[in-house]
Design a protein around this motif. Sequence first.
Motif, PDB file in Angstrom:
ATOM      1  N   GLU A 118      86.903 -85.084 -68.124  1.00 18.35           N
ATOM      2  CA  GLU A 118      86.013 -83.946 -68.382  1.00 18.35           C
ATOM      3  C   GLU A 118      84.562 -84.250 -68.026  1.00 18.35           C
ATOM      4  OE1 GLU A 118      86.673 -86.011 -72.430  1.00 18.35           O
ATOM      5  OE2 GLU A 118      87.842 -85.496 -70.633  1.00 18.35           O
ATOM      6  N   GLN A 119      84.222 -85.531 -67.888  1.00 19.46           N
ATOM      7  CA  GLN A 119      82.862 -85.915 -67.519  1.00 19.46           C
ATOM      8  C   GLN A 119      82.666 -85.974 -66.008  1.00 19.46           C
ATOM      9  OE1 GLN A 119      82.967 -89.697 -69.539  1.00 19.46           O
ATOM     10  NE2 GLN A 119      81.830 -88.938 -71.318  1.00 19.46           N
ATOM     11  N   GLN A 120      83.764 -86.012 -65.262  1.00 19.59           N
ATOM     12  CA  GLN A 120      83.687 -86.248 -63.816  1.00 19.59           C
ATOM     13  C   GLN A 120      82.799 -85.260 -63.064  1.00 19.59           C
ATOM     14  OE1 GLN A 120      85.778 -84.035 -61.679  1.00 19.59           O
ATOM     15  NE2 GLN A 120      84.711 -84.849 -59.867  1.00 19.59           N
ATOM     16  N   PRO A 121      82.909 -83.932 -63.284  1.00 19.55           N
ATOM     17  CA  PRO A 121      82.072 -83.024 -62.485  1.00 19.55           C
ATOM     18  C   PRO A 121      80.583 -83.293 -62.638  1.00 19.55           C
ATOM     19  CG  PRO A 121      83.817 -81.814 -63.606  1.00 19.55           C
ATOM     20  CD  PRO A 121      83.817 -83.192 -64.186  1.00 19.55           C
ATOM     21  N   ARG A 122      80.146 -83.534 -63.868  1.00 18.19           N
ATOM     22  CA  ARG A 122      78.707 -83.776 -64.087  1.00 18.19           C
ATOM     23  C   ARG A 122      78.275 -85.104 -63.482  1.00 18.19           C
ATOM     24  NH1 ARG A 122      74.464 -83.589 -63.377  1.00 18.19           N
ATOM     25  NH2 ARG A 122      72.645 -83.557 -64.731  1.00 18.19           N
ATOM     26  N   VAL A 123      79.105 -86.122 -63.601  1.00 14.72           N
ATOM     27  CA  VAL A 123      78.767 -87.425 -63.031  1.00 14.72           C
ATOM     28  C   VAL A 123      78.689 -87.329 -61.509  1.00 14.72           C
ATOM     29  CG1 VAL A 123      79.552 -89.801 -62.734  1.00 14.72           C
ATOM     30  CG2 VAL A 123      79.791 -88.685 -64.961  1.00 14.72           C
ATOM     31  N   GLU A 124      79.661 -86.664 -60.897  1.00 13.50           N
ATOM     32  CA  GLU A 124      79.657 -86.532 -59.436  1.00 13.50           C
ATOM     33  C   GLU A 124      78.424 -85.757 -58.968  1.00 13.50           C
ATOM     34  OE1 GLU A 124      82.747 -85.234 -55.879  1.00 13.50           O
ATOM     35  OE2 GLU A 124      83.465 -85.466 -57.937  1.00 13.50           O
ATOM     36  N   GLU A 125      78.043 -84.724 -59.711  1.00 17.53           N
ATOM     37  CA  GLU A 125      76.850 -83.956 -59.368  1.00 17.53           C
ATOM     38  C   GLU A 125      75.600 -84.829 -59.447  1.00 17.53           C
ATOM     39  OE1 GLU A 125      74.433 -79.949 -60.874  1.00 17.53           O
ATOM     40  OE2 GLU A 125      76.253 -80.611 -61.905  1.00 17.53           O
ATOM     41  N   ALA A 126      75.505 -85.655 -60.495  1.00 18.15           N
ATOM     42  CA  ALA A 126      74.348 -86.540 -60.652  1.00 18.15           C
ATOM     43  C   ALA A 126      74.281 -87.560 -59.522  1.00 18.15           C
ATOM     44  CB  ALA A 126      74.421 -87.244 -62.005  1.00 18.15           C
ATOM     45  N   LEU A 127      75.408 -88.139 -59.158  1.00 12.53           N
ATOM     46  CA  LEU A 127      75.439 -89.117 -58.066  1.00 12.53           C
ATOM     47  C   LEU A 127      75.008 -88.468 -56.750  1.00 12.53           C
ATOM     48  CD1 LEU A 127      78.773 -90.922 -58.952  1.00 12.53           C
ATOM     49  CD2 LEU A 127      76.472 -91.908 -59.107  1.00 12.53           C
ATOM     50  N   ASP A 128      75.462 -87.257 -56.545  1.00 14.19           N
ATOM     51  CA  ASP A 128      75.079 -86.533 -55.328  1.00 14.19           C
ATOM     52  C   ASP A 128      73.577 -86.270 -55.318  1.00 14.19           C
ATOM     53  OD1 ASP A 128      75.939 -85.134 -52.871  1.00 14.19           O
ATOM     54  OD2 ASP A 128      75.268 -83.343 -53.929  1.00 14.19           O
ATOM     55  N   ASP A 129      73.030 -85.860 -56.463  1.00  7.76           N
ATOM     56  CA  ASP A 129      71.590 -85.609 -56.564  1.00  7.76           C
ATOM     57  C   ASP A 129      70.767 -86.867 -56.302  1.00  7.76           C
ATOM     58  OD1 ASP A 129      72.090 -82.984 -57.165  1.00  7.76           O
ATOM     59  OD2 ASP A 129      71.834 -83.215 -59.331  1.00  7.76           O
ATOM     60  N   LEU A 130      71.336 -88.030 -56.620  1.00 12.22           N
ATOM     61  CA  LEU A 130      70.616 -89.294 -56.450  1.00 12.22           C
ATOM     62  C   LEU A 130      70.815 -89.921 -55.070  1.00 12.22           C
ATOM     63  CD1 LEU A 130      71.253 -90.806 -59.988  1.00 12.22           C
ATOM     64  CD2 LEU A 130      69.100 -89.902 -59.096  1.00 12.22           C
ATOM     65  N   GLY A 131      71.495 -89.190 -54.194  1.00 10.36           N
ATOM     66  CA  GLY A 131      71.574 -89.637 -52.805  1.00 10.36           C
ATOM     67  C   GLY A 131      72.812 -90.413 -52.429  1.00 10.36           C
ATOM     68  N   ALA A 132      73.895 -90.298 -53.196  1.00 10.90           N
ATOM     69  CA  ALA A 132      75.131 -90.994 -52.827  1.00 10.90           C
ATOM     70  C   ALA A 132      75.608 -90.515 -51.463  1.00 10.90           C
ATOM     71  CB  ALA A 132      76.208 -90.749 -53.875  1.00 10.90           C
ATOM     72  N   LEU A 133      75.958 -91.465 -50.615  1.00 12.24           N
ATOM     73  CA  LEU A 133      76.425 -91.145 -49.267  1.00 12.24           C
ATOM     74  C   LEU A 133      77.893 -90.748 -49.265  1.00 12.24           C
ATOM     75  CD1 LEU A 133      74.675 -94.112 -47.449  1.00 12.24           C
ATOM     76  CD2 LEU A 133      73.895 -91.748 -47.610  1.00 12.24           C
ATOM     77  N   SER A 134      78.653 -91.273 -50.199  1.00 10.42           N
ATOM     78  CA  SER A 134      80.055 -90.882 -50.367  1.00 10.42           C
ATOM     79  C   SER A 134      80.470 -91.165 -51.804  1.00 10.42           C
ATOM     80  CB  SER A 134      80.970 -91.630 -49.393  1.00 10.42           C
ATOM     81  OG  SER A 134      81.104 -92.985 -49.770  1.00 10.42           O
ATOM     82  N   ILE A 135      81.440 -90.398 -52.288  1.00  8.54           N
ATOM     83  CA  ILE A 135      81.968 -90.572 -53.642  1.00  8.54           C
ATOM     84  C   ILE A 135      83.479 -90.452 -53.566  1.00  8.54           C
ATOM     85  CG2 ILE A 135      81.991 -89.709 -56.008  1.00  8.54           C
ATOM     86  CD1 ILE A 135      79.259 -88.383 -55.396  1.00  8.54           C
ATOM     87  N   THR A 136      84.182 -91.454 -54.077  1.00  9.09           N
ATOM     88  CA  THR A 136      85.640 -91.400 -54.120  1.00  9.09           C
ATOM     89  C   THR A 136      86.100 -91.537 -55.558  1.00  9.09           C
ATOM     90  OG1 THR A 136      85.808 -93.788 -53.728  1.00  9.09           O
ATOM     91  CG2 THR A 136      85.900 -92.357 -51.803  1.00  9.09           C
ATOM     92  N   LEU A 137      87.263 -90.940 -55.849  1.00 13.46           N
ATOM     93  CA  LEU A 137      87.835 -90.961 -57.186  1.00 13.46           C
ATOM     94  C   LEU A 137      89.169 -91.690 -57.148  1.00 13.46           C
ATOM     95  CD1 LEU A 137      87.378 -87.185 -58.174  1.00 13.46           C
ATOM     96  CD2 LEU A 137      85.699 -89.018 -58.323  1.00 13.46           C
ATOM     97  N   GLN A 138      89.460 -92.450 -58.200  1.00 12.41           N
ATOM     98  CA  GLN A 138      90.768 -93.076 -58.324  1.00 12.41           C
ATOM     99  C   GLN A 138      91.119 -93.238 -59.795  1.00 12.41           C
ATOM    100  OE1 GLN A 138      90.916 -97.050 -56.722  1.00 12.41           O
ATOM    101  NE2 GLN A 138      88.848 -97.532 -57.382  1.00 12.41           N
TER     102      GLN A 138
END
Length: 301
Positions: A13-33
């Motif tokens: 349930e935390q994943q969407p907010r975390v992924e959004e924050a990482l994207d805002d901070l300039g992550a070049l790619s994000i993978t989930l496992q």
Amino acid sequence: MPWLELILTVRSEQQPRVEEALDDLGALSITLQDADAETPDEQAIFEPGVGELPLWPTITLNALFDADTDRRGLSEALGDLLPWLEPDHMQFRDVADEDWERAWMDQFKPMVFGRRLWIYPWNIQPPADEDIVVVRLDPGLAFGSGTHPTTALCLAWLDSLDLQGKRIVDFGCGSGILAIAALKLGAASAVGVDNDPQALTASADNAERNDVADRLALFLPEDLETEPADVFIANILAGPLGELAPTFAAAAKPGAPFAISGILHGQEEELLQRYAEWFDDLRVDTQEDWVRISGRRRGKH
């Protein structure tokens, strides 16, 4: 160039907010496992339903940043955006640059399918043997190297057919491996269809490497306008296979051999009932947990 990898473990349930924050901070790619991968609690997700995005209860996110990103500053910024994020759920590591496609080529070895069909990586020279048929492969960014059971099932099926002078349609062509194999086995022409433009690029490149580019036409599904095929094959997933059955029936000539794969064990019964409306002589072959259904388009040649 090297990279900085940030690894986070969070609840689903935390994943969407975390992924959004990482994207805002300039992550070049994000993978989930699955955070429980390779443990007794691992949960496999094979094929989601239409519109579904299933996630594991606990997720590991791997985010890549430029190597010169300030770790402390990134940690503090994440703490501001996600104050509930525990510091012990974050870790950094340096990731060396690697040519992932070339690494695959170094690990991939020649494989045989059926009696005579061999798949060779582009960096290994096959023997001069008139009794074998060789496809030289560099999969690029698209799926399809022959190592997956569904691809292996389809390649073995193609090797069992008399393809001389035939026209084949390969729906979901990926790297082009099935269409190219059919051409090398004697088919006169082939049509490859995929909804991913990168797959069409990889298929075109592999066709050039195998000297069959002049006999392979490639299309996105919405651009496909072609006469029914002498042989039809589709290696996608069970859901789309069910939905597209009428389309596939229209794409195969009466009497044409057909095969579909990308089907998990347990999914075949529904597809057998679905395809029985248009196809005869249906049979099921399996490899590991995967299934191939084959038969012939109903009607006279």
